[in-house]
Enzyme design. Structure first.
Site, PDB file in Angstrom:
ATOM      1  N   CYS A 117      17.100  62.104 -18.952  1.00 41.86           N
ATOM      2  CA  CYS A 117      16.169  61.092 -18.455  1.00 41.86           C
ATOM      3  C   CYS A 117      16.407  60.839 -16.966  1.00 41.86           C
ATOM      4  CB  CYS A 117      16.330  59.797 -19.254  1.00 41.86           C
ATOM      5  SG  CYS A 117      15.136  58.516 -18.837  1.00 41.86           S
ATOM      6  N   CYS A 228      24.400  58.579 -12.555  1.00 40.18           N
ATOM      7  CA  CYS A 228      23.166  59.213 -13.050  1.00 40.18           C
ATOM      8  C   CYS A 228      23.064  60.667 -12.606  1.00 40.18           C
ATOM      9  CB  CYS A 228      21.941  58.435 -12.559  1.00 40.18           C
ATOM     10  SG  CYS A 228      21.817  58.355 -10.768  1.00 40.18           S
TER      11      CYS A 228
END
Length: 233
Positions: A117, A228
């Protein structure tokens, strides 16, 4: 390139963030940009940068799942400085595929899903945003998390083939907020409600006072995984 990075770190080891920015903004004009998530550190850098170069490039990644408060401070920043921050979105087809693969909130189910994602919503748009640049300015600070303690002021990002500049590396959280208050810099109001670090709405929550400032990000994962991928060397 590594020799150049070492030379720059030595050159600016006692310099203030403003002195560092002055050199890089002038030396790499047109080839340098700040990536902003509109967090406190990025807002400090926005203020510092625009006081030196009103035409400097500042961009953000709109993942499509940001909190309302982030859009609000984006608007306030544009209005205060009379600018338009460049906005990069994820590819629509990739988001559609992501939803088919893991559903709307599949990132909670595994680190692999979450990183997938993050790649679609952040890393791929970042790669587009950094095209043609030599210097990438970030608001990273060494004391933010265990994943950032070994960083340097100037680093080479092998993945994106750019020099990454971290002007606030040695600043404390107190330094950041002193600057914001002194210079009346717009900031995300979620900071007033226990959110020291703010990302996508589903992956960010408030923390209790005294907790690690990144503990509200991806709280279901271990601390060593809490990146991330934007700042992976």
């Amino acid at each position: 390139m590594l020799d150049k990075v070492k030379e720059l770190n030595e050159k600016f080891k006692t310099a203030s963030p403003q002195e560092v920015l002055e050199y890089f903004l002038k030396t790499y004009k047109g080839k340098i940009a700040l990536s902003s998530s509109f967090g406190a550190e990025d807002q400090v850098l926005t203020d510092m940068i625009l006081k030196q170069d009103k035409s400097a490039k500042i961009f953000t990644l709109d993942t499509g799942r940001l909190p309302y408060e982030t859009y609000s401070v984006m608007d306030n920043t544009n209005l205060k400085y009379n600018i338009k921050v460049d906005v990069y979105f994820p590819d629509a087809k990739e988001v559609e595929t992501l939803y088919k693969e893991q559903g709307i909130n599949g990132f909670y189910e595994s680190i692999e899903n979450r990183k997938r994602c993050c790649f679609v919503r952040k890393i791929a748009p970042l790669q587009r945003a950094l095209q043609g640049l030599n210097i990438w300015i970030t608001g990273l600070r060494a004391s933010q998390s265990i994943t950032r303690e070994a960083m340097h002021l100037v680093e080479y990002d092998e993945n994106n083939k750019v020099i990454k500049l971290n002007p606030l590396l040695l600043w404390s959280e107190e330094d950041v907020w002193d600057y914001i208050k002194t210079h009346k810099v717009p900031y995300n109001k979620l900071h007033d409600h226990g959110y020291p670090s703010i990302g996508c709405a589903p992956c960010t929550r408030a923390i209790k006072e005294g907790k690690d400032i990144r503990s509200g990000r991806w709280w279901w994962e271990n601390p060593e995984h809490k990146e991330c991928g934007l700042h992976k060397k």
